[in-house]
Design an enzyme around this catalytic site. Sequence first.
Site, mmCIF file in Angstrom:
data_model
loop_
_atom_site.group_PDB
_atom_site.id
_atom_site.type_symbol
_atom_site.label_atom_id
_atom_site.label_comp_id
_atom_site.label_asym_id
_atom_site.label_seq_id
_atom_site.Cartn_x
_atom_site.Cartn_y
_atom_site.Cartn_z
ATOM 1 N N THR A 47 13.723 25.500 -41.201
ATOM 2 C CA THR A 47 14.587 25.422 -40.014
ATOM 3 C C THR A 47 15.214 26.786 -39.720
ATOM 4 O O THR A 47 15.412 27.154 -38.567
ATOM 5 C CB THR A 47 15.667 24.347 -40.205
ATOM 6 O OG1 THR A 47 15.008 23.108 -40.489
ATOM 7 C CG2 THR A 47 16.523 24.187 -38.974
ATOM 8 N N SER A 99 14.271 26.831 -48.588
ATOM 9 C CA SER A 99 15.063 26.245 -47.499
ATOM 10 C C SER A 99 14.885 27.041 -46.206
ATOM 11 O O SER A 99 15.827 27.264 -45.450
ATOM 12 C CB SER A 99 16.549 26.212 -47.881
ATOM 13 O OG SER A 99 16.732 25.532 -49.089
ATOM 14 N N ARG A 100 13.655 27.500 -45.953
ATOM 15 C CA ARG A 100 13.471 28.455 -44.872
ATOM 16 C C ARG A 100 12.912 27.888 -43.583
ATOM 17 O O ARG A 100 12.908 28.594 -42.564
ATOM 18 C CB ARG A 100 12.559 29.596 -45.341
ATOM 19 C CG ARG A 100 11.152 29.155 -45.731
ATOM 20 C CD ARG A 100 10.276 30.350 -46.068
ATOM 21 N NE ARG A 100 9.948 31.127 -44.898
ATOM 22 C CZ ARG A 100 8.983 30.807 -44.021
ATOM 23 N NH1 ARG A 100 8.241 29.734 -44.205
ATOM 24 N NH2 ARG A 100 8.762 31.566 -42.971
ATOM 25 N N GLY A 121 11.370 16.567 -41.963
ATOM 26 C CA GLY A 121 11.874 16.332 -40.610
ATOM 27 C C GLY A 121 12.066 17.608 -39.809
ATOM 28 O O GLY A 121 12.758 17.608 -38.787
ATOM 29 N N SER A 122 11.447 18.714 -40.249
ATOM 30 C CA SER A 122 11.704 19.986 -39.554
ATOM 31 C C SER A 122 11.152 20.007 -38.137
ATOM 32 O O SER A 122 11.665 20.718 -37.284
ATOM 33 C CB SER A 122 11.160 21.162 -40.365
ATOM 34 O OG SER A 122 9.770 21.054 -40.558
ATOM 35 N N VAL A 130 19.234 24.265 -45.893
ATOM 36 C CA VAL A 130 19.966 23.183 -46.555
ATOM 37 C C VAL A 130 19.134 22.454 -47.601
ATOM 38 O O VAL A 130 19.625 21.570 -48.275
ATOM 39 C CB VAL A 130 20.470 22.129 -45.541
ATOM 40 C CG1 VAL A 130 21.500 22.736 -44.625
ATOM 41 C CG2 VAL A 130 19.318 21.512 -44.766
ATOM 42 N N GLY A 131 17.885 22.834 -47.752
ATOM 43 C CA GLY A 131 16.992 22.020 -48.572
ATOM 44 C C GLY A 131 17.282 22.035 -50.058
ATOM 45 O O GLY A 131 16.944 21.091 -50.755
ATOM 46 N N GLU A 132 17.855 23.102 -50.551
ATOM 47 C CA GLU A 132 17.883 23.265 -52.002
ATOM 48 C C GLU A 132 19.258 23.143 -52.646
ATOM 49 O O GLU A 132 19.384 22.611 -53.753
ATOM 50 C CB GLU A 132 17.282 24.628 -52.364
ATOM 51 C CG GLU A 132 15.794 24.698 -52.052
ATOM 52 C CD GLU A 132 15.273 26.109 -52.156
ATOM 53 O OE1 GLU A 132 14.583 26.406 -53.119
ATOM 54 O OE2 GLU A 132 15.581 26.919 -51.259
#
Lengths: 82, 293, 163, 764
Positions: free
Chosen positions: D521, D518-519, D479-480, D716-718
């Site tokens: 965004t 998590s880079r 959803g980025s 926030v991804g990880e």
Amino acid sequence: MTVRVHLSSNLRGPTDGIADIKGSGTTVGALIDDLDHQYPGLGDTLRSGVSVVIDGLLIAHPQYHQLNDGVQVFFVPQSAGG
Amino acid sequence: MRYASPTTVAEAVDLLGSEPQARVYAGATDLIPQIRSGRPEPTVMVDLKHIARLCAIADSETSFTVGAAAPTADVCAHAGLVVAFPGLVEASSLIGSDQIQNRSSWGGNLANASPAADTPPSLVANHARVVIAGPGGERTVGVEEVAIGPGQTSMSPGEFIVEFELDRPPARTADAYLRMTPRTEMDIAVVGAAARVTLDAEGRVTEATITLGAVAPTVVRAADAETALVGNEPADDVLDRVEAAASAVADPIDDKRGTVAYRRKVAGVLARRAVVIAAQRAAEPQRGRGGQQ
Amino acid sequence: MSRVHVTCTINGDPVEFLCDGGQTLLDALRDEVGLTGAKEGCGTGDCGTCSVVMDGRLLCSCLVLAAEAEGSIVSTVEGMADGDDLHPLQQCFLEGAALQCGICTPGFLIAAKALLDRNPDPTETEVRYGLAGNLCRCTGYDKIVRSVMDAAKKINAGTGDHH
Amino acid sequence: MTITEPKPSYKYVGTRLVRPDGLEKVTGRARFAADLNIAGQLHAVVVRSPHAHARIVSIDTSAAEAMPGVKSVITGDDFPAVDSSHRQYDMCVNVIARDKVFYEGHAVAAVAAATLKQAQAAAAAVKVDYEVLPAVLTIDEALADNAPVLHSHMLTRGAEPPAEAASNVAAVTRFSGGNIEAGFAEADIVIEREFSTKPVHQGYIEPHACVADTGQDGYATIWCSSQGHFNVRSSTATLLGWETTRIKVMPAEIGGGFGGKTTIYLEPLAVALSSQAGRPVKMVMTRSEVFRATGPSPSTKIRVKLGAKKDGTLIAGDAYLVYSNGAYAGAGGMLGAMTVFESYNIANFGVEALDVVMNTARSAAYRAPAAPLTAFATETVLDEIAEKLGIEAMELRLKNAVTEGDLSTMGFPLARIGFVECLEAIRSHPHFNAPLAPNQGRGLAAGYWFNIGESSSATVNLNEDGTATVVTGSPDIGGSRASMALMAAEELGIDPHDIRPVVGDTEAVGFTDVTEGSRATFATGMAVVQACRNMVVELRGRAAKMMEVEVDDINWVDGHAVYVGNGDSASGSSGDSAAKESLSLAAIARKAKRTGGPLTATGSLEAHGAGPAFAVHLCDVEVDPGTGVVRIVRYTAAQDAGTAIHPSYVEGQIQGGVAQGVGWALNEEYIYAPDGVMENPGFLDYRVPVASDLPMIDAVIVEVPNPAHPYGVRGVGEAGIVPPIPAVANAIHSATGCRIRDLPMSPVRVLEAITAGGASANGS
């Protein structure tokens, strides 16, 4: 200019375990050259797979990063992600 | 590979007899992945789902007839079966997802002869019979006679299961089925246990059938556990003996899904729990009339 | 090897295609008919991304022979919306952020529609078990379950008026 | 949502925009990699090793080449030789084996034919003569004195004294601080435990797939799904020995990655086959191939020893970590060393980490690689210390949690972080003190992840109707694009619905690193902001022309160029008098032709200052004492997002991480037969959680802005996958009194522990 340098513990082989050293250079690359003169072998250690933290900012590829007077440069292993 | 969809049993028998590499096809939840992975193809797939008799579910005063290819979704939606055989219906509902429920069937579940299949323990516990058709005509055998080992059945080439017959259970009789899977759904039984009990007016067990799945090459009947139960109320000490006897009769293997020790222990635990549930159901007032409401 | 000629109705349109006897409905939809909404995640009926409805039954199209579709009525995700008018489930999935990568979304939408057709007012548990045949690795299912329940409310309230 | 600092008031950032790519995805029209078909394409399949470890004596492709429909057959010999000192050696020989195969499923050849069936048949006709070698399948076997050595060139990196003989240890990493002996001597309680874990798979639902078309001009186009198409380009070029610019990679929609699509498997094979055949080639992995031949997480053996004072102050820590990265060297151990004690202030510590190899598929990154396993160890030992000291698990963590200025394990002072805020968010959540039913238990655990920056590029094009196209080079896995639209909207001051965010191919946008760490965004967001700010400078200039005023007198306010200077200077006769005071972006865009041409701006940067993310989870389980089955009954997860650009997708990342972590904790594992063949390469026996296995997951977003990002974003991804394993383990202990230290905590293992009366396999 002279800056304070801190090596994370896995990078201290060439300094015989010393963590806090000093070096000079206007960029991180120049600093590493200077450190390598002081501690032979440290240059190789710091040139691959190593990031720096300066003023709280993690910089992954710091070779040409400009150094200001009075900063402290922390050398740390490069992280990765998934 | 050809696809054939006969509409009568006789036509299907002929098709299967005409080509040695013909394969019976109903849900085919195992067959199609095998073909796609490059295994040799059958020359003809004989789809049995267009034969009305194989998809029908019928009941009479005394019995039920369930087509071998009737989707388990239909079994689970059949009000008569739900009342008469709640455990068998539970077992049917546990075969895969809603998607699979629309394809899986008792016939497929039995003919695959997987030791871990969910419905055979309940079918055996309810003394189901199967009608098998083949070149020699039709024959009826006990459901426990069909699977003889992992992936092996007693059926001859060209034979297939047409339908299942189940007598309406007597009064104060009910069944239950429990299985252990790591996940709540989409899983294969590590252990399965079915129980059917008949109670007398005092709550004592007069008849019991306890069967186990996934703990031996075929469904195991826990005769000692049944003996421990019959003549008694299902009180704790009796259930302890049921549990021990069920564990003792289990003869499982170590594999990727479980260990011998685990399966043996859990076989007892689930048999005990299944007996408790079956007895509770049997004691429900509406069971007085034998599975009819 | 001669191919099988199949005539059926897909998403309301009459469709004819040729397939191999051993070809799955999923492969025929994707490769012969050109409808790639149904995806292959496993090919063994364990992930639900290939879900379609054939003659009123929710199925994994990877476990159905294309030849079986002869004379049948098939619905895929491509037929869920009525022109520009999204099905309430599609709308709720969008608004409820019920998709992240989106690969499982078509299968979930089809399965959820089948669920609501059968059980218009499911509990959370019923939604979870009803959708257990569909794997999602991104969302942890939370927003999917909420979106299905929101869609049920919308449909039941008549605000999601739709075929 | 816990907001810890006054937050600037944003108009669009922080809203829940319907994702721009959503409509295509709910209607089935979005094109994922396997959805692409090119006219004239061939279908290709890979011939894979049936052995876990073998020397390839010979490969005979002649029978396959003669089969109907076959257009090309390739083996390792069709690629340039690669030296073991090459930076990408491991990737190269993993994509296609040369002299040896290192795991069951290792690619040895590939066949392209007119139909998939023909290709399958021809693949089966490729004759490979193997000399089977003894396989190394566990960490203990890999470290054994007489272990078969996989790679004759592998000298342990970081060994002291330097390694002289090859071994299965790729690297050793050591960290230390303070005086570890003195620290443990000062401790009132010391607990040391051992943990073991199995490989698990990212389990993305979309198998790897690509289509490659090599033209007669020698240029190739690849359509594929990946976490980084620029990396696909460079890695494919490396393998082929080509100039990078001979390859163009078009990003398809990606059906999940979680780290597993940061590397490549098929693309060079497809290009080589296409090159040989002169036709486009499509390759799609089966699920079984995905499991057997793409990268799972490492497996581990971990020993953690912690010492604390009576008041709960952690005073000493010692960790020995062994990470097996599968067939080739990897960084699992080093990343483990960097995370094992990172969440807590421990004055005296030592960490030794080994990275070893064995005959299983080469591991790939999996969401916060290495960290969930060190958290498993540290957080369960902490839980035991809390229990033995009679201190609440929450209080023990609060007492020792790192905050701004505390030193990282790596020696630098930490910037502003939100760990304590996450702990407090959980402590004040109603879940924290909710009653438990019989057989239920509650577990608390924390997790840490660094996050990374790397290179990103963005281009903003203003269209003549006043809308904007934002092109970035980051594949959108979760959803980025919605986040990019929101940040661009905030900067430009236009409605996010008027912004179309797209992922550009390798020739349409500047270089951008893989979507990992998590880079997206964070770093690509920074590039978007930079591009938009450059655009605003340009827009002010254009507005100044239109108003005939000095550019310095123009401010950009809410999507408008606003004249703020002295009114006199704006009194030119030919100016647009209606627009003297304010011009909308659309109005400026409409006149772009007359004011200097198209409006385009770019942003390209190497993002510094990725802010570490912390997560704190609270999990309730119910354990069936008769079967050992564990069900998750309630779950609350707090995580510091810095600033949540799109809260729905931040929650989604947290919830998805929890679900994966729960699967890892309870049921997921690679099961190998004694000969190294994977026994469960499918979704039936590799058990990822299904919807009915999980409750709602309450995601609590904590916002402690990252000072290095224009909007305060942290990745926030990880981090969300880090705490679940120990949270579940601690909850099982709370429910049963049993501590389980081996993954997965399957029913078999839990029942064994219960039966043994609270003692797990390695003591309690």
